[in-house]
Design a protein around this motif. Sequence first.
Motif, PDB file in Angstrom:
ATOM      1  N   PRO A   6      -0.066  49.020  89.021  1.00  0.00           N
ATOM      2  CA  PRO A   6      -1.202  49.202  88.349  1.00  0.00           C
ATOM      3  C   PRO A   6      -0.643  48.650  86.997  1.00  0.00           C
ATOM      4  CG  PRO A   6      -1.007  51.037  89.472  1.00  0.00           C
ATOM      5  CD  PRO A   6       0.029  50.292  89.835  1.00  0.00           C
ATOM      6  N   ILE A   7      -1.547  48.020  85.894  1.00  0.00           N
ATOM      7  CA  ILE A   7      -0.974  47.596  84.691  1.00  0.00           C
ATOM      8  C   ILE A   7      -0.686  48.835  83.662  1.00  0.00           C
ATOM      9  CG2 ILE A   7      -1.485  45.263  84.483  1.00  0.00           C
ATOM     10  CD1 ILE A   7      -4.180  45.821  83.417  1.00  0.00           C
ATOM     11  N   ALA A   8      -1.140  50.094  84.166  1.00  0.00           N
ATOM     12  CA  ALA A   8      -1.139  51.116  83.327  1.00  0.00           C
ATOM     13  C   ALA A   8      -1.433  51.092  82.027  1.00  0.00           C
ATOM     14  CB  ALA A   8       0.476  51.692  83.343  1.00  0.00           C
ATOM     15  N   VAL A   9      -2.645  50.718  81.665  1.00  0.00           N
ATOM     16  CA  VAL A   9      -3.069  50.647  80.403  1.00  0.00           C
ATOM     17  C   VAL A   9      -3.830  51.642  80.095  1.00  0.00           C
ATOM     18  CG1 VAL A   9      -2.547  48.256  79.634  1.00  0.00           C
ATOM     19  CG2 VAL A   9      -4.730  48.654  80.463  1.00  0.00           C
ATOM     20  N   GLU A  45      -8.234  53.120  73.439  1.00  0.00           N
ATOM     21  CA  GLU A  45      -6.908  53.473  73.940  1.00  0.00           C
ATOM     22  C   GLU A  45      -5.834  52.339  73.757  1.00  0.00           C
ATOM     23  OE1 GLU A  45      -7.394  55.136  77.703  1.00  0.00           O
ATOM     24  OE2 GLU A  45      -8.675  57.024  76.823  1.00  0.00           O
ATOM     25  N   VAL A  46      -6.225  51.199  73.781  1.00  0.00           N
ATOM     26  CA  VAL A  46      -5.030  50.281  73.576  1.00  0.00           C
ATOM     27  C   VAL A  46      -5.535  49.410  72.556  1.00  0.00           C
ATOM     28  CG1 VAL A  46      -3.880  48.382  74.866  1.00  0.00           C
ATOM     29  CG2 VAL A  46      -4.943  50.246  76.238  1.00  0.00           C
ATOM     30  N   PHE A  47      -4.702  49.316  71.552  1.00  0.00           N
ATOM     31  CA  PHE A  47      -4.993  48.543  70.478  1.00  0.00           C
ATOM     32  C   PHE A  47      -4.227  47.072  70.492  1.00  0.00           C
ATOM     33  CE2 PHE A  47      -3.705  47.478  65.872  1.00  0.00           C
ATOM     34  CZ  PHE A  47      -4.903  47.372  65.336  1.00  0.00           C
ATOM     35  N   ARG A  48      -4.806  46.065  70.309  1.00  0.00           N
ATOM     36  CA  ARG A  48      -4.138  44.646  70.316  1.00  0.00           C
ATOM     37  C   ARG A  48      -4.082  44.249  68.885  1.00  0.00           C
ATOM     38  NH1 ARG A  48      -6.732  39.081  70.969  1.00  0.00           N
ATOM     39  NH2 ARG A  48      -5.645  38.800  69.201  1.00  0.00           N
ATOM     40  N   GLY A 100       9.259  48.383  70.448  1.00  0.00           N
ATOM     41  CA  GLY A 100       8.344  49.498  71.213  1.00  0.00           C
ATOM     42  C   GLY A 100       6.935  49.129  71.622  1.00  0.00           C
ATOM     43  N   VAL A 101       6.709  47.908  71.590  1.00  0.00           N
ATOM     44  CA  VAL A 101       5.209  47.402  71.805  1.00  0.00           C
ATOM     45  C   VAL A 101       5.039  47.741  73.238  1.00  0.00           C
ATOM     46  CG1 VAL A 101       3.660  45.383  72.048  1.00  0.00           C
ATOM     47  CG2 VAL A 101       5.283  45.604  70.101  1.00  0.00           C
ATOM     48  N   ASP A 102       3.862  48.300  73.640  1.00  0.00           N
ATOM     49  CA  ASP A 102       3.790  48.774  75.248  1.00  0.00           C
ATOM     50  C   ASP A 102       3.402  47.696  76.080  1.00  0.00           C
ATOM     51  OD1 ASP A 102       3.894  51.756  74.542  1.00  0.00           O
ATOM     52  OD2 ASP A 102       2.393  50.928  73.361  1.00  0.00           O
ATOM     53  N   GLU A 129       9.462  46.728  84.199  1.00  0.00           N
ATOM     54  CA  GLU A 129       8.232  47.569  84.030  1.00  0.00           C
ATOM     55  C   GLU A 129       7.245  47.232  82.887  1.00  0.00           C
ATOM     56  OE1 GLU A 129       7.445  50.141  86.118  1.00  0.00           O
ATOM     57  OE2 GLU A 129       9.179  49.396  87.315  1.00  0.00           O
ATOM     58  N   THR A 130       7.556  46.217  82.355  1.00  0.00           N
ATOM     59  CA  THR A 130       6.500  45.846  80.849  1.00  0.00           C
ATOM     60  C   THR A 130       5.422  45.226  81.744  1.00  0.00           C
ATOM     61  OG1 THR A 130       8.754  45.201  79.695  1.00  0.00           O
ATOM     62  CG2 THR A 130       6.351  44.633  78.994  1.00  0.00           C
ATOM     63  N   PRO A 131       4.146  45.970  81.250  1.00  0.00           N
ATOM     64  CA  PRO A 131       3.030  45.188  81.661  1.00  0.00           C
ATOM     65  C   PRO A 131       2.689  43.960  80.848  1.00  0.00           C
ATOM     66  CG  PRO A 131       2.806  47.593  80.776  1.00  0.00           C
ATOM     67  CD  PRO A 131       4.112  47.207  80.571  1.00  0.00           C
TER      68      PRO A 131
END
Length: 356
Positions: A6-9, A45-48, A100-102, A129-131
């Motif tokens: 899973p991309i886990a976002v 939940e995820v900011f670009r 530390g960018v996710d 492990e980086t998506p």
Amino acid sequence: MLELKPIAVGDREPNKPYIIAGPCSAESPEQLLTTATALAAQGIEVFRAGVWKPRTKPGSFEGVGAEALEWLNQVKKETGMLTATEVATREHVEAALNAGVDILWIGARTSGNPFAMQEVADVLASAPETPVLVKNPMNPDLELWIGALQRLYNAGLRRLGAIHRGFSVYGEQLYRNQPQWRIPLELCRRIAGLPILCDPSHLGGKRELIAPLSQHALDMGFDGLIIESHCNPDCALSDKEQQITPDVLGVILENLVYRNSNSSADYESLNHLRSQIDYLDNELLDVLNRRMQVSREIGRYKKAQGMPVVQASRYDKIMNQRIKAAEALGMNPDFMKSVLAAIHEESVRQQLEIAD
Ligand code: PEP
Ligand code: MN
């Protein structure tokens, strides 16, 4: 067959799409934090935010660069959102990971460049492990898109996803980038289980196209959306025509109909049907616009050949054929006749303008 994780976002509810939102570009710490706080309040939940911007021509705003990575970190600390940015070179990847960018995404101008893709894949091999989300290349080349994903996969990355942002075409069109939906569909057939997000902002290039394109993508089964949102879109330093405020984004997301694979009850909802109408009307506009472009081309030909603009026999043939076809589809022939007459009249008017 790629074995993906899973991309886990974010913590997604089942049957809710992944939503990533944020400005086209990071411009200042205040702009990022104001936008992010408002988006977090909408449940995003995820900011670009683009830190390095690949612009068509030199002289436009090319992003503030690595300095903005610290601002993204501040967003993460203050809002708890995950962060995402675009990378195109070894230096970008190293700087983004160190900061530390996710989540990283690969832009359309990079995914179609095998040298750049290999460079990015090589450096990401040390952080498997980086998506990573891979946008489609600018041109409608499915193999290049797959190749970009394969380079990352071969480097050991498994948290992969794709983003459909449309394909570049020459000339003024309704969509900034043509959707060509069958290409992302074919991608998902070829790479089973690959999560795919739709980017209605870059597809449509206009604020008013975000809602119908988003609904269309969700109806087709896309896993999520990545949408550009800015606290003050009219003053954005890049892509201002397609950015919306966090409040407008909230309204759009609230009105989208999310299909639940276990139920089809919400298919009937009025919002959903209206969204289909919005989407189809846009398609109709696009087709009519393209038809007029061809008409003008014909007008230029006739002018060059010294031919008159109207050929009654051709007009008669078009009318008869189309009306029959419409009747066969169960449509009212009188309605079709008036639509065709109006289209023809406008084509003639446009051809006469050329012939003047
Ligand atoms: C972006 O997401 O801001 C961007 C530059 O996108 P694309 O690569 O799709 O043009
Ligand atoms: Mn953009």
